[in-house]
Write a protein that holds these residues in place. Structure first.
Motif, short mmCIF file in Angstrom:
data_model
loop_
_atom_site.label_atom_id
_atom_site.label_comp_id
_atom_site.label_asym_id
_atom_site.label_seq_id
_atom_site.Cartn_x
_atom_site.Cartn_y
_atom_site.Cartn_z
N GLY A 347 -75.69 9.53 20.72
CA GLY A 347 -74.58 8.82 19.94
C GLY A 347 -75.02 7.39 20.27
N LEU A 348 -76.04 6.78 20.72
CA LEU A 348 -76.07 5.33 20.81
C LEU A 348 -77.26 4.60 20.04
CD1 LEU A 348 -75.58 5.39 24.85
CD2 LEU A 348 -73.88 4.60 23.15
N SER A 349 -77.74 5.51 19.08
CA SER A 349 -78.92 4.99 18.61
C SER A 349 -78.63 3.96 17.30
CB SER A 349 -79.73 6.14 18.03
OG SER A 349 -79.03 6.82 17.31
N ARG A 350 -77.54 3.90 17.01
CA ARG A 350 -77.22 3.07 15.73
C ARG A 350 -76.06 2.39 15.89
NH1 ARG A 350 -78.06 7.92 11.03
NH2 ARG A 350 -79.09 9.38 12.31
N SER A 351 -76.04 1.13 15.54
CA SER A 351 -74.80 0.27 15.26
C SER A 351 -75.17 -0.79 14.42
CB SER A 351 -74.72 -0.34 16.80
OG SER A 351 -75.62 -1.10 17.24
N GLY A 352 -76.08 -1.54 14.64
CA GLY A 352 -76.71 -2.64 14.04
C GLY A 352 -77.51 -3.67 14.56
N TRP A 353 -77.35 -4.80 14.15
CA TRP A 353 -78.60 -5.86 14.72
C TRP A 353 -78.06 -6.19 16.14
CZ3 TRP A 353 -81.88 -9.08 11.29
CH2 TRP A 353 -82.82 -9.78 11.89
N GLY A 354 -78.83 -5.25 17.13
CA GLY A 354 -78.23 -5.38 18.46
C GLY A 354 -78.81 -6.63 19.58
N TRP A 355 -78.25 -7.07 20.45
CA TRP A 355 -78.67 -7.88 21.29
C TRP A 355 -78.61 -7.41 22.63
CZ3 TRP A 355 -81.63 -12.02 19.55
CH2 TRP A 355 -81.66 -12.38 18.02
N ASP A 356 -77.78 -8.22 23.34
CA ASP A 356 -77.29 -7.67 24.85
C ASP A 356 -76.56 -6.18 24.82
OD1 ASP A 356 -78.14 -9.28 26.93
OD2 ASP A 356 -76.54 -10.26 26.91
N SER A 357 -77.15 -5.33 25.96
CA SER A 357 -76.37 -4.14 25.92
C SER A 357 -76.22 -3.92 27.41
CB SER A 357 -77.52 -2.93 25.48
OG SER A 357 -78.78 -3.11 26.34
N PRO A 420 -69.80 -2.64 19.20
CA PRO A 420 -69.23 -1.58 19.69
C PRO A 420 -68.89 -1.31 20.99
CG PRO A 420 -71.88 -1.45 19.56
CD PRO A 420 -71.50 -2.73 18.87
N PHE A 421 -67.82 -0.38 21.25
CA PHE A 421 -67.20 -0.11 22.45
C PHE A 421 -67.26 1.48 22.70
CE2 PHE A 421 -64.87 0.82 26.09
CZ PHE A 421 -64.81 -0.41 26.94
N TYR A 422 -68.51 2.14 23.05
CA TYR A 422 -68.69 3.36 23.17
C TYR A 422 -68.39 4.03 24.44
CZ TYR A 422 -72.37 2.50 19.58
OH TYR A 422 -73.11 2.24 18.51
N VAL A 423 -67.47 5.12 24.24
CA VAL A 423 -66.83 5.83 25.46
C VAL A 423 -67.37 7.28 25.13
CG1 VAL A 423 -64.69 6.81 26.10
CG2 VAL A 423 -64.86 4.57 25.38
N ARG A 424 -67.62 7.84 26.23
CA ARG A 424 -68.37 9.33 26.42
C ARG A 424 -67.23 10.18 26.29
NH1 ARG A 424 -73.51 10.65 30.02
NH2 ARG A 424 -74.38 12.07 28.54
N ALA A 425 -67.53 11.31 25.38
CA ALA A 425 -66.59 12.35 25.23
C ALA A 425 -66.89 13.65 25.96
CB ALA A 425 -66.49 12.76 23.64
N ALA A 426 -66.21 14.70 25.87
CA ALA A 426 -66.37 15.90 26.79
C ALA A 426 -67.85 16.48 26.19
CB ALA A 426 -65.27 16.67 26.65
N ASP A 427 -68.03 16.34 24.92
CA ASP A 427 -69.46 16.80 24.42
C ASP A 427 -70.49 16.19 24.69
OD1 ASP A 427 -69.22 14.48 22.94
OD2 ASP A 427 -69.19 15.51 20.97
N GLY A 428 -70.42 15.08 25.54
CA GLY A 428 -71.61 14.43 26.20
C GLY A 428 -72.08 13.27 25.19
N ARG A 429 -71.53 13.08 24.10
CA ARG A 429 -71.72 12.23 23.05
C ARG A 429 -70.96 10.94 23.43
NH1 ARG A 429 -75.24 12.66 18.73
NH2 ARG A 429 -74.13 11.10 17.70
N PHE A 430 -71.47 9.82 22.88
CA PHE A 430 -70.47 8.51 22.83
C PHE A 430 -70.09 8.11 21.61
CE2 PHE A 430 -73.46 8.00 26.51
CZ PHE A 430 -72.45 7.28 27.55
N TYR A 431 -68.81 7.61 21.49
CA TYR A 431 -68.33 7.17 20.08
C TYR A 431 -67.63 6.02 20.50
CZ TYR A 431 -68.74 12.38 19.31
OH TYR A 431 -69.17 13.56 19.26
N ASP A 432 -67.82 5.33 19.02
CA ASP A 432 -67.32 3.83 19.06
C ASP A 432 -65.70 3.77 19.01
OD1 ASP A 432 -67.01 1.21 18.93
OD2 ASP A 432 -67.86 1.07 16.98
N LEU A 433 -65.39 3.26 20.01
CA LEU A 433 -63.71 3.11 19.96
C LEU A 433 -63.24 1.70 19.76
CD1 LEU A 433 -62.33 5.48 22.72
CD2 LEU A 433 -63.01 5.94 20.32
N SER A 434 -63.97 0.88 19.26
CA SER A 434 -63.60 -0.52 18.97
C SER A 434 -62.52 -0.77 18.01
CB SER A 434 -64.89 -1.32 18.58
OG SER A 434 -65.55 -0.90 17.31
#
Length: 610
Positions: A347-357, A420-434
């Motif tokens: 769940g971390l492959s898409r967000s926008g025009w990325g810079w620092d991670s 984005p502020f990604y948090v990992r859920a019980a299913d192993g994927r990250f979700y943006d909670l910003s």
């Protein structure tokens, strides 16, 4: 917008779109990473200040390079707080467009270890031959050749000698000659530490060993429009591998085979299968690598890599990389990169025009979160169609800026992306909670700096923003888990008789010391889970985390005794290792030349030396 070369004036917004930077660290010697160094592109100043809310120590000020800096043709792009001359005081390495980096060396204070900072506290000195014009977008430090001293790796963008920021120059400057295989950028540099002195006029010397980066594995690895650098030991020998995040072409992962004074690398490439697109194979992508960070995402005790590209839906959707280790470290000896891209699955492959991670545990639950700087140009008119047309043009025309569409103030490309502020859920994927955190307002961000600024055990961070105020986020997590924080230090001077010592909290060690850049720690939790980390020398685009290790422990008891395995190179380059036992809390560890017996640290989190 900055004044630019006349041939670039019609794309001045594109040329002016980088430069914001942010770093957190201990600049004033109070043992806390509560100082921020950042670059404000509206004034092109490199500003040092106490973190917001921490006042009374000194007033904010701008670093002054004096005659070394020409505001008319130069601009700062990166600030990196590290001890460059190994005297136990934190210096600041500042990189620029238009000249070589400058080391602002901290002058020795005759009174105490904590003193009020001001511009005169620093001596600006050259670290490379003067007079050259570099266009640096990334820099980091690491003990590249394993001699016990910290070296500097510089990532350059436009060609050396160009006059990108000189509106009085003539001729035509060159852009990249391809959107996917461009190798006509500035030359990346490797500067090996050669000595330093402290005092009122401190010095530092480096030896240029950039030949080791020019061609690796027969590929042109040294002139590839670099925007991000990561350095971390990936195969367990305490020699850092180097990841170059490159714009307009493949990122590069270099396997470190160096000996002291003799840097040498092998090129690592991923293995492609029938169902994997070429750009999803490490070393073969055509994307726009703009940020890199390390962390163990699959719990195998090996570091994985989180890399930003451009991933904007209905615009340019490349995808961000999450290079997850396969565990086959031995493959590196055969030139294979043992990593597969799991960005989409996680769940971390898409967000926008990325810079620092950045990967970090902000709630101390033992799971890493992921945050990212995003955005490019904010304006009123969508200019993605023009960029698409430029990008689809013939590569033979692309290097000529006269073939580019206009990119001027008022144009917009990903100007409203939330970070984005990604948090990992019980299913192993990250979700943006910003949105839930109230952090989804639009910012045009380049840098992310992370540290436990207030020493309360949870991590805070800074966004370094372009054309607008940078922002500091203080973590007030209501129910954080337990944590273990490690300040791993090496004594300066002649430490031959020193054994490893552990001090509680942020206590100052009895001798001058410097961060043990590259030192590795493995924390063993009840139940067999392991947490791993390495002291970072400044990996990323233009954001720099502090030089401490932080581990979220989850719900372990306050009085739990945890085994921590430490590995480091001493001041002579010899590999040392030692296991110690620690309770949760912050610890200062002074690493010795001769490891002593196993240390049992049974004090409370806020107790005394053990």
């Amino acid at each position: 917008m900055r004044p630019v070369h006349p041939s670039l004036d019609h794309i001045s917004a594109w040329i002016s779109a980088v430069g914001a930077a942010a770093a957190l660290g201990d600049l004033d010697g109070d043992q806390f990473p509560n100082d921020v160094c950042y670059i404000d592109t509206r004034t092109d100043q490199v500003i040092v200040a106490p973190a917001p809310g921490i006042s009374g120590r000194y007033e904010p000020f701008a670093l002054d390079a004096g005659r070394l800096y020409d505001r008319a043709t130069m601009a700062p792009t990166h600030c990196l707080p590290r001890d460059l001359n190994e005297d136990g005081l934190t210096d600041v390495l500042v990189s620029y467009w238009g000249r070589t980096p400058i080391a602002f060396l901290r002058r020795s204070e005759p009174t105490s270890s904590v003193a009020e900072l001001h511009a005169a506290s620093y001596e600006p000195v050259e670290i490379a031959p003067g007079g050259e014009r570099w266009y640096t977008d990334a820099a980091t430090t690491a003990d590249v050749d394993g001699d016990g001293h910290v070296d500097v790796i510089v990532g350059n963008y436009f060609q050396d000698g160009a006059r990108i920021l000189d509106p009085t120059a003539d001729g035509i400057e060159s852009m990249q000659h391809s959107m996917s295989r461009a190798y006509n950028g500035g030359r990346n540099r490797l500067l090996l530490w050669a000595g330093g002195t402290s005092g009122e006029r401190p010095t530092v010397e480096f030896r240029d060993a950039s030949d080791a980066l020019d061609f690796v594995g027969g590929e042109p690895t040294g002139t590839a429009w670099t925007l991000a650098i990561g350095a971390a030991d990936l195969d367990g020998d305490l020699l850092p591998e180097i990841y170059f995040g490159n714009d307009f072409g493949p990122d590069r992962l270099l396997h470190n085979l160096s000996l002291p004074g003799q840097p040498r690398f092998a090129l690592l490439s991923g293995h492609r299968t029938m169902t994997v697109p070429r750009s999803k194979v490490l070393g073969h992508d055509s994307f726009k690598g703009m940020g890199v960070d390390f962390g163990d995402l699959n719990g195998d005790g090996l570091l994985d890599m989180y890399v930003s590209n451009i991933a904007s839906e209905y615009a340019l959707e490349e995808s961000h990389f999450v290079w997850v280790s396969t565990g086959d470290v031995s493959a590196m000896a055969e030139g294979r990169a043992p990593y597969v891209d799991e960005g989409e699955r996680l769940g971390l492959s898409r967000s926008g025009w990325g810079w620092d991670s950045r990967l970090a545990d902000f709630d101390n639950d033992g799971q890493l979160e992921a945050i990212q700087a995003t955005g490019f140009l904010r304006g009123e008119r969508n200019c993605w169609p023009e960029l698409h047309e430029t990008g689809m043009g013939n590569d033979q025309l692309l290097s000529d800026p006269r073939q580019w569409h206009r990119f001027q103030p008022g144009e917009d490309m990903c100007g409203s992306d939330p970070n984005p502020f990604y948090v990992r859920a019980a299913d192993g994927r990250f979700y943006d909670l910003s949105p839930e955190l109230g952090m989804d307002d639009a910012q045009v961000t380049r840098a992310v700096a992370v540290a436990d600024v207030d020493g309360d055990g949870d991590l805070d961070f800074v966004y370094g923003n372009q054309w607008e105020p940078s922002r500091y986020y203080l973590n007030d997590c209501p129910r954080p888990g337990r944590f273990l924080g490690l300040r791993l230090l090496l004594p300066v001077g002649d430490p031959s008789a020193d054994d490893t010592e552990v001090f509680a909290g942020h206590e100052s060690p009895p001798v001058p010391a410097r961060p043990a850049i590259g030192a590795a720690a493995t924390v063993h939790l009840p139940g067999g889970k392991m947490l791993v980390g390495q002291v970072d020398g400044g990996s990323g685009h233009s954001g720099v985390r502090s030089a401490e290790l932080h581990f979220g422990l989850g719900d372990v008891p306050d009085d739990a005794v945890l085994r921590v395995d430490l590995r480091w190179r001493d001041a002579h380059g010899s590999v040392r290792d030692q296991s110690i036992e620690l309770k949760p809390g912050w610890r200062t560890v002074l690493l010795g030349e001769t490891p002593g017996p196993r240390i049992g640290a049974t004090d409370q989190p806020d107790g005394n030396k053990s």
